[in-house]
Structures are given as structure tokens and as C-alpha cells.
Design an enzyme around this catalytic site. Sequence first.
Site, short mmCIF file in Angstrom:
data_model
loop_
_atom_site.label_atom_id
_atom_site.label_comp_id
_atom_site.label_asym_id
_atom_site.label_seq_id
_atom_site.Cartn_x
_atom_site.Cartn_y
_atom_site.Cartn_z
CD GLU A 48 34.52 117.36 1.11
OE1 GLU A 48 33.40 117.10 1.63
OE2 GLU A 48 35.38 118.03 1.69
CG ASN A 79 39.00 117.97 0.67
OD1 ASN A 79 38.65 117.56 -0.44
ND2 ASN A 79 38.20 117.98 1.71
CE LYS A 120 36.41 121.57 2.95
NZ LYS A 120 35.80 120.29 3.39
CD GLU A 158 37.36 118.37 5.63
OE1 GLU A 158 37.92 118.99 4.70
OE2 GLU A 158 36.13 118.37 5.80
CB CYS A 204 32.49 120.38 1.76
SG CYS A 204 31.30 119.80 2.99
CG ASN A 206 31.88 113.66 1.80
OD1 ASN A 206 31.65 112.46 1.79
ND2 ASN A 206 32.57 114.27 0.84
N1 CDV Z 1 33.27 118.11 4.57
C1 CDV Z 1 32.92 119.27 5.15
O1 CDV Z 1 33.52 120.31 4.92
N2 CDV Z 1 31.85 119.21 5.99
C2 CDV Z 1 31.40 120.34 6.76
C3 CDV Z 1 30.84 119.88 8.08
C4 CDV Z 1 31.92 119.53 9.03
C5 CDV Z 1 29.98 120.90 8.75
C6 CDV Z 1 30.31 121.13 6.04
O2 CDV Z 1 30.39 122.36 6.06
O3 CDV Z 1 29.38 120.55 5.49
#
Ligand code: CDV
Length: 317
Positions: free
Chosen positions: A47, A110, A127, A146, A172, A197
Site C-alpha cells: 500500500e 488510497n 480503499k 486516512e 490494508c 502499512n
Molecule cells: N494502513 C492501514 O489501513 N493500517 C491499519 C492500521 C491503522 C490498524 C491496519 O489495519 O493495518
Amino acid sequence: MLRRMILAAAQLGPIHLKDSRASVVKRLIVLLWRAHAMGARFVVFPEMALTTFFPRYWITDQAEIDAYFETSMPSNETQPLFNLARELGIGFYLGYAEKTVEDGRIRRFNTSVLVNAKGKIVGRYRKIHLPGHSEHLLQAPFQHLEKRYFEVGNEGFKVWRTMGAHVGMCICNDRRWPETFRVMGLQDVEIVAVGYNTPTDNLHHPEPPHLRMHHHLITLQASAYQNATWVIATAKCGREDGFAMFGGSCIVAPTGEIAALAQSEDDEVIAVDADLDLGAYIKRGTFDFARHRRIEHYGLIAARTAAVAPSIDSDAE
Ligand code: CDV
């Protein structure tokens, strides 16, 4: 006929604020060569793979925020990656912050793209489950903005028929939601690509690091099995200007087993020689959706967001 494909996750170590796009793309190219040496036909990058994870910073200057966004893909800086992938005949997934004009206004998402082995973008995902907050948390050691910097994705969870497989994408936090995978499962997905991330520390509630990794792996493994799909999950990790994010990039088989797991929190490629039909017996059996799903009992899932406790206390006299 056996359908096999070598799948790879190309994990990135930290990208610091001072690192240019060009320097990052050089690293992606090195990773692509390594994946090629392992025979890979499809490579998943993380990501927001081109910059530091900027939602950790409270930024008020829109021009400064926009400097983290791409206005075209491929961009001038990423074109060499597309060129090499085409030359090597490797498809890939790449995450980045997208700035675009749609419906007559500027929009920021995103985003990830799915690029086929001919270097052509065949799919785009924006996203949907944006984590974090939109206000400035003054006491917090870092932010997760975000919800401030991006709009919720407006294109759903799609699956594309490409490179001889059915390929889906998410990003993510999406991986933690069973709905993400089930919507793709209902499109007969065979490979789900997910870049992430994930901060090593839970911003909202202290949690031991092993538990963070456990939640990451358990959701991927359960989702892979419940939808009988391969999952390739790729981290950007390590300490970006001192802010730690965990690694744990992995490739999960349709059986729910971890087939490969990254060892480092740095640039690293892992690969698996995957049988794309490995999930077929699960799709014909336990998770034969057509025979066993009971949609007449699933209405709440699409009708309600928050949990509501039963109004009647069954133990009351
Ligand atoms: N980049 C993300 O979406 N990170 C989230 C964190 C904030 C928990 C994740 O689900 O990994």
C-alpha cells in the site's frame, strides 16, 4: 491440466521523508528483478508504495499534502517499473495515493492498480475501509489520518480475469473485514492481492506486538480458507523516520496455511509456486456457496453498520 503460477510479495522496508520517488522506484525495480529470478509471474508491492506513510502526520498545507499524491499512473517516475515488468512478462499490484478529477471535483483516494504481464493497467481499487480519524490527536505519538486525507473508495470490491486467473484487490485495513473477501469470493476469486502499512503500536489501545501480528495473520488465513483463495499480503515496514510498522508479509494458501512468510522488516521478496486449483475442492465442498449459503438469514450484514444488542433481556422474570 495443472494451473501453476509463481506468486510473490515484494516487501518494502522504510521510506523516509527525504526519499525521492525515483529512489523508491529503483528499489521496486531491484525487487522485481529478484522476483523474476525466483520465477515470479505476479508480484504484489505494498500500500502507498511510493512515499512514506504520510497519514501519520498532521499536515494543513494542501500543496504539501498533494505532494504525496500521483495525478497519473503510470507516472513519469513509475514508468520504468511498468517497462521492466512488461519486458519480464510479470504482472503486479502497486499501491499509491491517487489524486484525480471526477464528477467535476478533485478527489483523493488510497488506491492500487492491477497491471497485467503486458504492462497494461487492467484494474483499479480504491480503499473502502479507511481506518483512523480525521481530527488532530494532540496527545498521540503519531496520527492515522486516512479519514482526513482520503475519500471512501467508490468502485467496490472487484475481481478481474487476467493472467490466467481471477484476481481481486484490497488495501490494508480491508483485510480485517470478512465482507471484503466474501464479496470477492462471490466472484470466484483465486488470488487476492493486499498491500499494507500497519503501525507496530495500536494508536487507540495498547496491544502487545505479538497480538498485532496474530490479528494480521489470523484474518488473512481465515479469509483465504473461507473463500478458498490464495492471498498475497505485502507490507511496507520497519521504522520510517522512527515510526515503526510491522513486516509479516505472507502468501497464504486457499487451505488457510501460510505458504511463505517474510523474515525481515526490510526490502525482501518471498515467493510460492502456487497451484491455482488448490482451492477447487473447498469450493466444491464446505464452501460451495451455491449449495450452502443461506442469504435469507444474512440481511443484517448489508442493512446495519453498528452492533445493536437484543432489546429483550431473556433472563428477566
Ligand atoms: N494502513 C492501514 O489501513 N493500517 C491499519 C492500521 C491503522 C490498524 C491496519 O489495519 O493495518
